[in-house]
Design an enzyme around this catalytic site. Sequence first.
Site, PDB file in Angstrom:
ATOM      1  N   LYS A  33     -10.387   2.894  -5.154  1.00  0.00           N
ATOM      2  CA  LYS A  33      -9.386   2.184  -5.957  1.00  0.00           C
ATOM      3  C   LYS A  33      -9.188   0.750  -5.468  1.00  0.00           C
ATOM      4  O   LYS A  33      -9.022  -0.167  -6.271  1.00  0.00           O
ATOM      5  CB  LYS A  33      -8.063   2.942  -5.961  1.00  0.00           C
ATOM      6  CG  LYS A  33      -7.296   2.936  -4.658  1.00  0.00           C
ATOM      7  CD  LYS A  33      -5.956   3.609  -4.792  1.00  0.00           C
ATOM      8  CE  LYS A  33      -5.202   3.635  -3.480  1.00  0.00           C
ATOM      9  NZ  LYS A  33      -4.857   2.298  -2.969  1.00  0.00           N
ATOM     10  N   THR A  34      -9.177   0.559  -4.139  1.00  0.00           N
ATOM     11  CA  THR A  34      -8.978  -0.794  -3.611  1.00  0.00           C
ATOM     12  C   THR A  34     -10.130  -1.695  -4.026  1.00  0.00           C
ATOM     13  O   THR A  34      -9.933  -2.856  -4.406  1.00  0.00           O
ATOM     14  CB  THR A  34      -8.863  -0.762  -2.070  1.00  0.00           C
ATOM     15  OG1 THR A  34      -7.806   0.132  -1.703  1.00  0.00           O
ATOM     16  CG2 THR A  34      -8.568  -2.139  -1.519  1.00  0.00           C
ATOM     17  N   ASP A 225      -0.491  -1.562  -6.868  1.00  0.00           N
ATOM     18  CA  ASP A 225      -1.216  -0.516  -6.153  1.00  0.00           C
ATOM     19  C   ASP A 225      -0.242   0.615  -5.802  1.00  0.00           C
ATOM     20  O   ASP A 225       0.954   0.375  -5.615  1.00  0.00           O
ATOM     21  CB  ASP A 225      -1.822  -1.114  -4.880  1.00  0.00           C
ATOM     22  CG  ASP A 225      -2.820  -0.183  -4.220  1.00  0.00           C
ATOM     23  OD1 ASP A 225      -3.287   0.767  -4.882  1.00  0.00           O
ATOM     24  OD2 ASP A 225      -3.142  -0.408  -3.037  1.00  0.00           O
ATOM     25  N   GLU A 226      -0.762   1.840  -5.700  1.00  0.00           N
ATOM     26  CA  GLU A 226       0.041   3.022  -5.314  1.00  0.00           C
ATOM     27  C   GLU A 226       1.291   3.145  -6.198  1.00  0.00           C
ATOM     28  O   GLU A 226       2.411   3.325  -5.716  1.00  0.00           O
ATOM     29  CB  GLU A 226       0.457   2.934  -3.840  1.00  0.00           C
ATOM     30  CG  GLU A 226      -0.690   2.768  -2.865  1.00  0.00           C
ATOM     31  CD  GLU A 226      -1.509   4.032  -2.658  1.00  0.00           C
ATOM     32  OE1 GLU A 226      -1.291   5.011  -3.392  1.00  0.00           O
ATOM     33  OE2 GLU A 226      -2.374   4.036  -1.766  1.00  0.00           O
ATOM     34  N   GLN A 256      -0.849  12.300  -5.196  1.00  0.00           N
ATOM     35  CA  GLN A 256      -0.492  11.809  -3.865  1.00  0.00           C
ATOM     36  C   GLN A 256       0.915  11.207  -3.839  1.00  0.00           C
ATOM     37  O   GLN A 256       1.236  10.383  -2.980  1.00  0.00           O
ATOM     38  CB  GLN A 256      -1.523  10.777  -3.396  1.00  0.00           C
ATOM     39  CG  GLN A 256      -2.919  11.352  -3.237  1.00  0.00           C
ATOM     40  CD  GLN A 256      -3.900  10.356  -2.654  1.00  0.00           C
ATOM     41  OE1 GLN A 256      -3.784   9.938  -1.493  1.00  0.00           O
ATOM     42  NE2 GLN A 256      -4.882   9.957  -3.449  1.00  0.00           N
ATOM     43  N   ARG A 620      -7.707  13.618   3.652  1.00  0.00           N
ATOM     44  CA  ARG A 620      -7.897  12.585   4.683  1.00  0.00           C
ATOM     45  C   ARG A 620      -9.242  12.760   5.379  1.00  0.00           C
ATOM     46  O   ARG A 620      -9.719  11.839   6.050  1.00  0.00           O
ATOM     47  CB  ARG A 620      -6.797  12.664   5.762  1.00  0.00           C
ATOM     48  CG  ARG A 620      -5.361  12.407   5.330  1.00  0.00           C
ATOM     49  CD  ARG A 620      -5.202  11.170   4.515  1.00  0.00           C
ATOM     50  NE  ARG A 620      -5.330  11.458   3.097  1.00  0.00           N
ATOM     51  CZ  ARG A 620      -5.621  10.570   2.174  1.00  0.00           C
ATOM     52  NH1 ARG A 620      -5.866   9.317   2.511  1.00  0.00           N
ATOM     53  NH2 ARG A 620      -5.714  10.904   0.900  1.00  0.00           N
TER      54      ARG A 620
END
Length: 767
Positions: A33-34, A225-226, A256, A620
């Site tokens: 995504k980044t 973002d997020e 998330q 993770r």
Amino acid sequence: MEDLRNRLNERQYRAATEINGASLIIAGAGSGKTRTLTYRIAYMISQGIAPQNILALTFTNKAANEMRERIKSIAGRQNSYNLWMGTFHSIFARILRSEPDATGFSENFTIYDTADSKSLIKSIINELGYDETKYKPNEVLSRISKAKNALVTPDYYASNVKIIGEDQKQGKPYILNIYAAYVQKCRLANAMDFDDLLLKTNILFRDHIDVLKKYQDKFKYILIDEYQDTNYSQYMIIKKLAEPHGNVCVVGDDAQSIYAFRGARIENILNFRNDYPNYREFKLEENYRSTQTIVNAANSVIKNNSNQLKKTCFSKGETGEKIGVIKSYTDQEEGFLIVNSISEVFRKKRISYGNFAILYRTNAQSRVFEDALRRKNIPYKIYGGLSFYQRAEIKDFIAYLRLCVNHSDDEAFKRIINYPTRGIGNTTMERLQIFASSEQKSLFDAVKSKNIASSDIKPHTYKKLRDFVDFIENFTTKAFITDAFEFARDLIAESGILADLKQDISTEGKSRYENIESLINGIKEFCDNKKTGNENDESDLVVTINEYLENIALITDADNEKTEDADKISLMTVHQAKGLEYDYVYITGMEENIFPGMGSSIDENELEEERRLFYVAVTRAKVKVNISFSQLRYRWGKNEYNKISRFVHEIDEEFLETKLYDEPETNKSNSSNYTNGFVPKTSQSAHNTVTTFIKRPQIQKHNISENFVASDNKDIRIGMRIEHNRFGYGKVIDIDKCELDGRITVMFDDNTKKTLLLKYAKIRIVK
């Protein structure tokens, strides 16, 4: 930008290049995504959109800096420099400082951290004569924070029957009074806390339409973002800014969303389509981080949530190892088994300890793992400990810096008025605070008041106060014209702090001195970075101490990782692990009432959040996930039986190293029967210290030999053949003779491997 198609997959490419209108990018864990967000911004610039018209919001400075560096390499330094990119709080602080006439705060306002807010609330509780055991500063601050994030001001608080009723029901009817006094004192101190940066921006845009329009015209494209982590206050600001043009792109993963406890609303991302009906949706479902097994296992759990945006994550990587299950008898043994597993992987793979993470639901669970790691002399770091900027000596000096740029900062004044020692005691400060309150002045201005003689402060003590104020004023004249590094270096020398630290030659004293040196070095580094990052590369640019103070005030926990910790095992809660990744992840304490937490089973929304939290933990890992649980765990001094977490049962069995079975209900009342019906089976993976369990008929008890006499456990060595009074004959394959709880590992003749505590084991060495 020419080879953009080669750098992104098809879905990432579409998400990066379809830039007009509203866009919802649903980005699964490890889906890049980044990278996609970075290329979207770079693509905008390549299409002629001015960088200063782009607003990009993140949740950590670390994320913002990484994106800016990537954009710099693609679109050039000047373009990256002109972007409005940063955390919500840093961007809104910048806007608030630019509009002092509209906010009523000067552009040099202080940003209070949690410690400052708690200290102020504690003072207010004492001033108002309330019982501090009933009105605990922590709880009161949490209540005020929730109110601010819901855009509830003291006036609205007072008029809301439901809110007042909740306070009365909890036996705390005066929280409103504390809230109102807190707001008043913050304004008098020219200070805002973190929540104020959001609340005041909302109020600014509500009450000053001209200011709102100014920023609406400026930010023609908005990226967040997020987005699943945004609260109501953040949501409202974005909605107002995007209203005229609708060019808003949000990136996030509802699976998330794990921060409801601090105000995050999953509804923000779930209802995006309602806010922007003509939106485009992009699903980034390919996971580039984890093995197929890890991704599939995570999918099998999260599918049990009903409140979600549907997506199917997948990985084209290796199939990978199945999820390991580590079952222990006690939580102490859980720590021992996990550390043994890490040691074995470390020995076989020869990889850095920085590739391992031990995750737990609550901070209190870290103790057993710390104990086990210390006994093995394995280096580790704990996330969420005392941050560098919260250490006493650092806060002391930063208080000096803060007071120099903002004389109204009472919390800074109180902290340093007698440091280094000036002979100004509590009685003097009490009298000064009473006088300042009667004059409606800050403590600093109260000392300068012509009416100070009426304060009952003795003349010789007043001289000390006045000398301190004069000293600060002298440095204030330099604060906005002197380089931050030079300013800080001179201030720490002339204030007497450096001399005070040098006098303490103890180990702790040396450490404090080194911390201050590190702070000064950090200020120098900050100045150098600002100068080289300037679009005109002006080496003679003055970077002021005020710029530095804002930078450190907005540092988040995720920004505090140090490079010297790179070769240490990471210990942290799952919440702190968000956004991080490791080769090997151990998810511990997987028991009902721990993970999911106690009480979450009652509320379906809370249970779904706990399941999302577990999903975050699993994703993770890049190479291998191990899940551990303990049959017995101390609760308030009593051993309690624990049932394995429902989340472990929700993982499809094909992704586990062994099948799971519920333990018989009859075992709960008799601790000696907890392992009845279970015999261990050695895992065939690289982690052959990981013990998994399958259901088999109960084996017969060993018939002890007639000449059985327990040997001295000190004489036991690896390779010896032994007889155990219950398990029979076997061979010692490993010994861990730590200081308190020595253990041996034995491979018995029935092909089972057991780890035994030496202080309890009855063992005969077979000659």
